[in-house]
Design a protein around this motif. Structure first.
Motif, PDB file in Angstrom:
ATOM      1  N   ALA A 231      -0.056   2.142  -0.964  1.00 33.81           N
ATOM      2  CA  ALA A 231      -0.566   1.304  -0.029  1.00 33.81           C
ATOM      3  C   ALA A 231      -0.157   0.005   0.042  1.00 33.81           C
ATOM      4  O   ALA A 231       0.705   0.087  -0.106  1.00 33.81           O
ATOM      5  CB  ALA A 231      -1.991   0.564  -0.293  1.00 33.81           C
ATOM      6  N   ALA A 232      -0.189  -0.465   2.033  1.00 39.40           N
ATOM      7  CA  ALA A 232       0.324  -1.352   2.172  1.00 39.40           C
ATOM      8  C   ALA A 232      -0.718  -1.936   2.756  1.00 39.40           C
ATOM      9  O   ALA A 232      -1.399  -2.091   3.397  1.00 39.40           O
ATOM     10  CB  ALA A 232       1.403  -1.481   2.843  1.00 39.40           C
ATOM     11  N   ASN A 233      -0.328  -3.475   2.591  1.00 39.02           N
ATOM     12  CA  ASN A 233      -0.661  -4.006   3.997  1.00 39.02           C
ATOM     13  C   ASN A 233      -1.155  -4.466   5.515  1.00 39.02           C
ATOM     14  O   ASN A 233      -1.909  -5.130   6.705  1.00 39.02           O
ATOM     15  CB  ASN A 233      -0.453  -6.178   4.131  1.00 39.02           C
ATOM     16  CG  ASN A 233       0.798  -6.644   4.502  1.00 39.02           C
ATOM     17  OD1 ASN A 233       1.486  -5.206   4.562  1.00 39.02           O
ATOM     18  ND2 ASN A 233       0.975  -8.259   4.306  1.00 39.02           N
ATOM     19  N   HIS A 234      -0.234  -3.087   5.661  1.00 40.13           N
ATOM     20  CA  HIS A 234      -0.119  -2.503   7.518  1.00 40.13           C
ATOM     21  C   HIS A 234      -1.529  -1.469   7.178  1.00 40.13           C
ATOM     22  O   HIS A 234      -1.830  -1.809   9.052  1.00 40.13           O
ATOM     23  CB  HIS A 234       0.507  -1.108   7.573  1.00 40.13           C
ATOM     24  CG  HIS A 234       1.847  -2.261   7.304  1.00 40.13           C
ATOM     25  ND1 HIS A 234       3.303  -0.913   6.581  1.00 40.13           N
ATOM     26  CD2 HIS A 234       2.902  -2.640   6.875  1.00 40.13           C
ATOM     27  CE1 HIS A 234       4.313  -2.028   6.495  1.00 40.13           C
ATOM     28  NE2 HIS A 234       3.691  -3.382   6.846  1.00 40.13           N
ATOM     29  N   ASP A 235      -2.381  -1.227   6.538  1.00 39.50           N
ATOM     30  CA  ASP A 235      -3.343  -0.442   6.123  1.00 39.50           C
ATOM     31  C   ASP A 235      -5.367  -1.344   6.478  1.00 39.50           C
ATOM     32  O   ASP A 235      -6.121  -1.376   7.130  1.00 39.50           O
ATOM     33  CB  ASP A 235      -3.809  -0.168   5.098  1.00 39.50           C
ATOM     34  CG  ASP A 235      -2.540   1.155   4.626  1.00 39.50           C
ATOM     35  OD1 ASP A 235      -1.830   1.402   5.467  1.00 39.50           O
ATOM     36  OD2 ASP A 235      -2.918   0.923   3.588  1.00 39.50           O
ATOM     37  N   GLY A 236      -4.207  -2.669   7.032  1.00 40.18           N
ATOM     38  CA  GLY A 236      -5.658  -3.452   6.990  1.00 40.18           C
ATOM     39  C   GLY A 236      -6.055  -4.699   6.316  1.00 40.18           C
ATOM     40  O   GLY A 236      -5.352  -4.934   4.767  1.00 40.18           O
ATOM     41  N   GLU A 237      -7.027  -5.336   6.220  1.00 38.47           N
ATOM     42  CA  GLU A 237      -7.503  -6.502   5.535  1.00 38.47           C
ATOM     43  C   GLU A 237      -7.572  -6.056   4.028  1.00 38.47           C
ATOM     44  O   GLU A 237      -7.415  -7.296   3.639  1.00 38.47           O
ATOM     45  CB  GLU A 237      -8.175  -7.618   6.227  1.00 38.47           C
ATOM     46  CG  GLU A 237      -7.957  -9.104   5.775  1.00 38.47           C
ATOM     47  CD  GLU A 237      -9.820  -9.517   5.921  1.00 38.47           C
ATOM     48  OE1 GLU A 237     -10.297 -10.547   5.735  1.00 38.47           O
ATOM     49  OE2 GLU A 237      -9.723  -9.470   7.656  1.00 38.47           O
ATOM     50  N   ALA A 238      -8.292  -5.150   3.159  1.00 37.69           N
ATOM     51  CA  ALA A 238      -8.776  -5.425   2.561  1.00 37.69           C
ATOM     52  C   ALA A 238      -8.163  -4.439   1.743  1.00 37.69           C
ATOM     53  O   ALA A 238      -8.659  -3.032   0.904  1.00 37.69           O
ATOM     54  CB  ALA A 238     -10.233  -5.598   2.154  1.00 37.69           C
ATOM     55  N   TRP A 239      -6.886  -3.619   2.070  1.00 37.11           N
ATOM     56  CA  TRP A 239      -5.697  -2.439   2.117  1.00 37.11           C
ATOM     57  C   TRP A 239      -6.190  -2.080   0.510  1.00 37.11           C
ATOM     58  O   TRP A 239      -5.696  -1.286   0.390  1.00 37.11           O
ATOM     59  CB  TRP A 239      -4.425  -3.337   2.654  1.00 37.11           C
ATOM     60  CG  TRP A 239      -3.614  -3.788   1.735  1.00 37.11           C
ATOM     61  CD1 TRP A 239      -4.065  -5.580   2.359  1.00 37.11           C
ATOM     62  CD2 TRP A 239      -2.914  -4.006   0.834  1.00 37.11           C
ATOM     63  NE1 TRP A 239      -2.973  -6.380   1.425  1.00 37.11           N
ATOM     64  CE2 TRP A 239      -2.042  -5.051   0.271  1.00 37.11           C
ATOM     65  CE3 TRP A 239      -1.877  -3.235   0.328  1.00 37.11           C
ATOM     66  CZ2 TRP A 239      -1.692  -5.817  -0.337  1.00 37.11           C
ATOM     67  CZ3 TRP A 239      -1.204  -3.228  -0.844  1.00 37.11           C
ATOM     68  CH2 TRP A 239      -0.875  -4.786  -1.051  1.00 37.11           C
ATOM     69  N   LEU A 240      -5.659  -2.883  -0.492  1.00 37.91           N
ATOM     70  CA  LEU A 240      -5.283  -2.859  -1.780  1.00 37.91           C
ATOM     71  C   LEU A 240      -7.079  -2.299  -2.393  1.00 37.91           C
ATOM     72  O   LEU A 240      -6.872  -1.594  -2.619  1.00 37.91           O
ATOM     73  CB  LEU A 240      -4.847  -4.176  -2.872  1.00 37.91           C
ATOM     74  CG  LEU A 240      -4.748  -3.856  -4.427  1.00 37.91           C
ATOM     75  CD1 LEU A 240      -3.819  -2.896  -4.430  1.00 37.91           C
ATOM     76  CD2 LEU A 240      -4.226  -4.927  -5.131  1.00 37.91           C
ATOM     77  N   GLU A 241      -8.064  -3.387  -1.981  1.00 35.78           N
ATOM     78  CA  GLU A 241      -9.424  -2.740  -2.832  1.00 35.78           C
ATOM     79  C   GLU A 241      -9.620  -1.433  -2.011  1.00 35.78           C
ATOM     80  O   GLU A 241     -10.546  -0.216  -2.151  1.00 35.78           O
ATOM     81  CB  GLU A 241     -10.185  -3.768  -1.942  1.00 35.78           C
ATOM     82  CG  GLU A 241     -10.268  -5.443  -3.174  1.00 35.78           C
ATOM     83  CD  GLU A 241     -10.022  -4.811  -4.582  1.00 35.78           C
ATOM     84  OE1 GLU A 241     -11.119  -3.956  -5.057  1.00 35.78           O
ATOM     85  OE2 GLU A 241      -9.281  -5.700  -4.996  1.00 35.78           O
ATOM     86  N   GLU A 242     -10.006  -1.125  -0.666  1.00 34.41           N
ATOM     87  CA  GLU A 242      -9.754   0.376  -0.177  1.00 34.41           C
ATOM     88  C   GLU A 242      -8.928   1.125  -0.797  1.00 34.41           C
ATOM     89  O   GLU A 242      -9.172   1.950  -1.404  1.00 34.41           O
ATOM     90  CB  GLU A 242      -9.641  -0.191   1.143  1.00 34.41           C
ATOM     91  CG  GLU A 242      -9.218   1.564   2.318  1.00 34.41           C
ATOM     92  CD  GLU A 242     -11.486   1.879   1.887  1.00 34.41           C
ATOM     93  OE1 GLU A 242     -11.458   3.144   2.382  1.00 34.41           O
ATOM     94  OE2 GLU A 242     -12.057   0.755   1.864  1.00 34.41           O
ATOM     95  N   ALA A 243      -7.392   1.020  -0.892  1.00 39.30           N
ATOM     96  CA  ALA A 243      -6.848   2.290  -1.902  1.00 39.30           C
ATOM     97  C   ALA A 243      -7.259   2.045  -3.334  1.00 39.30           C
ATOM     98  O   ALA A 243      -6.873   3.370  -3.426  1.00 39.30           O
ATOM     99  CB  ALA A 243      -4.818   1.742  -1.460  1.00 39.30           C
TER     100      ALA A 243
END
Length: 748
Positions: A231-243
């Motif tokens: 996962a990376a912060n390219h993926d959106g604001e809550a990227w880590l929690e979403e992953a």
């Protein structure tokens, strides 16, 4: 086990020999002996995008480069346009990290298999009388990685970040291959655990942040399931929690459900086309290479750079920083997919180039002081210039080679809206930049202010050629010839005449007294060389076609013969694939196959990865290094497909360059793509063509060369039959409506 699956009965000891998995955006290399078993991970949009200061200097311009060349100032050329490539570790593609499954000792025996059709890796680790099976895949649609372990492996799962903080020392050798990741100056990753999840969080001095999250769970039946995400912060604001949420959900849903959907995607992919060849090696390489293509090129993800989604895992920057090389590598990587009918996967490259038009406009303006578009020939994910040998990394004509990707798509699909809305626009904007610098020479013919021919004379002053090179000239002829044709098809007659007028002012290709294409009008190729840039007019531009005229045939034959005279001492992998493509155009299937075999056997890793050099020391070239790049894999399969089907110029020729021993057995292809939206299948056996099938996606008249053994042909169009007389090697025009099919056979 599938017929062409990869199978290794010894532990895989190197990352570039690993079992490759991929879904377009993310990649995994599976290797090791159990102490540990490694899953080296990558994601296509992980980049350090910092530009070298030289690129941002006001003297970083085409005009300044021209002035340095005319002064013969090699020191200024190197310092302003070249040296920063090795001076700075950035910009560069970044590795993601790895997972490691580790037990206390190596397995007694390791058997590794890659099931190509299911896109699933299987490793059996034997410890005494106990066997442990590890199966893994990267999901084709949801982006997650899955690992199932049966047999009770109790080893530790570790999530390992890249070595940005100093475990590997730099060798002091060229930064192209040996720069440590520590030079990037990234902080150490932070390590985290939460219930069944383990992850690291990697921050950088840039905006980029990324993580590898792994969930590890014991199942009721005693198996073990690991699910991971990159996962990376390219993926959106809550990227880590979403992953983390996705990994937890996937653990609950299980391995088998995910595998079912994954396998379904791959089945649809394989159903798009197929080959049946009497040569198991060639058939297997076609299958493997199309597997690699779908693994590292997928719509919605970045197109493949040099190593696709398999960035080097050895504590160093990837070879050539894993960049986008537009002086050969990106183009060759996307040669084969149209004929193989892999449109959606190949559209990744077109989408990428189209979306980079703002960056290409900015670079044309800032570097070339020109309107239109032009991309650096060595560039980042975002189109930033990375420097390197300036006559190639900053060549104004390499942009034209990128244009050919749009031309191929239009010609193979016959999509008029694509021609109007993208292909013609991309060509036209590229021409606007080039026209800014084309000016008449003393002979009244148009010329560029500086010229070169990749990669003759390397980066020495002699590499700046005067008069203009055949490489630059062939690309210019191609550009304005195709523009005139595209304008004419759209009834833009004033623009057609404008492009034709420019074409008429270009000089002719330089040919010596032996009818051999020269490097330029002053210099012939006199020694073996890796790059056939002087022969662009033969392939891939096909400005010279041995079927068109006796003159073209003389030049093509003489230029190919000259390569034979000079030998293969300084060839690398792509040289063999490119030569095979030219032999296929010549109709010489025996020579085409021989050169493909040389590449596959001596310049490819056991897993199929192209390693550039003769690392086995078999004596086929003088280069014995092994930097991994992918372009030659796809160029080789393009040549193989050209042996089976030739469709350029809207004439369909089946089996135009198959070796004689193939023809005497059975050879077939299913659902290859010809020009203008026709899909072609054919089979021959015992030296006789049995059938040709055409399926039209668009209404049109399709021209089929009669390669049957007689003149009386039978056409079956959905129950309607027609009988025609067509001389052997003559062309039959077959009209089909959209959705209509036709089977052509010879009347008994």
């Amino acid at each position: 086990m599938g017929k062409h699956d990869l199978l290794f009965r010894k532990p895989i000891a190197r990352w570039d020999e690993a079992l490759p998995l991929g879904n377009g955006l993310t990649g995994c290399l599976l290797w090791g002996d159990g102490a540990p078993l490694r899953f080296s991970l990558d994601r296509g949009d992980l980049w350090d995008l910092r530009l070298a200061p030289e690129v941002q200097d006001e003297r970083f311009t085409y005009a300044e480069m021209i002035d340095c060349v005319r002064r013969g100032d090699q020191e200024a050329l190197l310092s302003r346009f070249d040296s920063s490539y090795e001076r700075y570790p950035y910009p560069t593609k970044l590795p993601a990290g790895r997972l490691e499954l580790c037990v206390d000792q190596p397995a007694d025996q390791v058997v590794s298999r890659l099931a190509l059709r299911e896109a699933c890796a299987h490793v059996e680790l034997t410890y005494g009388s106990r066997a442990v099976q590890v199966s893994s895949f990267l999901h084709a649609e949801n982006g997650l990685g899955y690992i199932r372990i049966t047999g009770g492996l109790s080893g530790k799962l570790a999530v390992v970040p890249p070595d940005y903080t100093g475990m590997h020392e730099e060798s002091g050798e060229s930064a192209v291959f040996h720069t440590s990741l520590t030079r990037l100056g990234f902080p150490a990753a932070s390590m985290h655990e939460e219930e069944s999840l383990h992850w690291f969080h990697q921050k950088t001095p840039l905006e980029l942040e990324y993580a590898i999250i792994a969930g590890d769970q014991e199942l009721a039946n005693g198996d073990r399931l690991v699910v991971y995400a990159i996962a990376a912060n390219h993926d959106g604001e809550a990227w880590l929690e979403e992953a983390k949420r996705k990994v937890k959900t996937a653990l609950v849903e299980g391995y088998e459900n995910a595998l079912r959907d994954h396998a379904s995607w791959w089945k649809r992919y394989w159903d798009k086309s197929s080959v049946s060849l009497p040569d198991e090696e060639a058939e297997g390489m076609w299958l493997l290479t199309n597997y690699l293509f779908a693994s590292c090129s997928r719509k919605g993800a970045p197109p493949m750079p040099l190593q696709g989604v398999w960035t080097a895992d050895e504590g160093k920057l990837p070879p050539w920083k894993g960049d986008y090389h537009n002086d050969l590598n990106t183009q060759l990587s996307y040669w084969h997919y149209m004929k193989a009918n892999r449109l959606e996967e190949g559209e990744s490259f077109l989408d990428f180039l189209w979306e980079l038009r703002p960056a290409a406009k900015a670079f044309a303006r800032s570097f070339y002081d020109a309107p239109g578009i032009n991309l650096p020939s060595v560039m980042t994910l975002k189109g930033g210039a990375m420097c390197g040998w300036p006559m190639y990394s900053l060549s104004i004509t390499n942009q034209i080679w990128l244009c050919q990707a749009f031309d191929h798509y239009w010609l193979y699909t016959g999509d008029w809206s694509f021609l109007r809305d993208k292909a013609y626009i991309y060509f036209k904007e590229s021409a606007e930049c080039v026209l800014r610098w084309l000016a008449p020479g003393e002979d009244g013919k148009l010329r560029l202010p500086v010229s070169s021919s990749p990669e003759f004379h390397d980066n020495r002053l002699e590499a700046w050629l005067d008069p203009m090179s055949n490489y630059d000239l062939a690309l210019l002829i191609y550009l304005f010839r195709r523009l005139a044709d595209m304008a004419d098809r759209q009834e833009l007659y004033e623009e057609r005449d404008q492009w034709s007028a420019v074409l008429a002012q270009l000089p002719e290709l330089a040919v010596n007294e032996r009818d051999v294409l020269m490097i330029n009008a002053e210099e012939s190729m006199t020694e073996s060389h890796r790059h056939f840039s002087h022969m662009m007019a033969v392939y891939p531009l096909q400005l010279l076609d041995p079927r068109n005229s006796e003159r073209d045939k003389r030049i093509v034959d003489a230029s190919i013969y000259n390569l034979e005279v000079l030998g293969k001492g300084q060839w690398v992998g792509f040289s063999f694939a490119w030569a095979a493509a030219m032999y296929a155009q010549q109709g010489n299937g025996t020579a085409a196959l021989y050169h493909l075999q040389q590449m596959w056997r001596y310049l490819c890793s056991p897993n199929g990865f192209h390693l550039n050099g003769d690392y086995r020391h078999a004596g086929v070239t003088m280069y014995h290094y092994r930097p991994f790049t992918l372009e030659s894999n796809f160029a080789a399969i393009s040549a193989l497909q050209d042996m089976l089907l030739h469709a350029d110029g809207e004439t369909i020729r089946v089996f135009p360059a198959v070796p004689a021993d193939w023809a005497e057995q059975e050879v077939a292809f299913q659902d290859f793509r010809g020009e203008m939206g026709v899909v072609v299948s054919a089979r021959m056996s015992s030296g006789q063509l049995e059938y040709v099938k055409l399926r039209a996606e668009r209404a049109g008249v399709f021209r089929l060369q009669n390669d049957f053994s007689g003149e009386r042909l039978h056409l079956d169009m959905g129950g309607k039959t027609e009988f025609i007389i067509c001389g052997r090697k003559k062309v039959a025009d077959i009209r089909l409506e959209a959705g209509e099919s036709c089977a052509v056979t010879m009347m008994k």
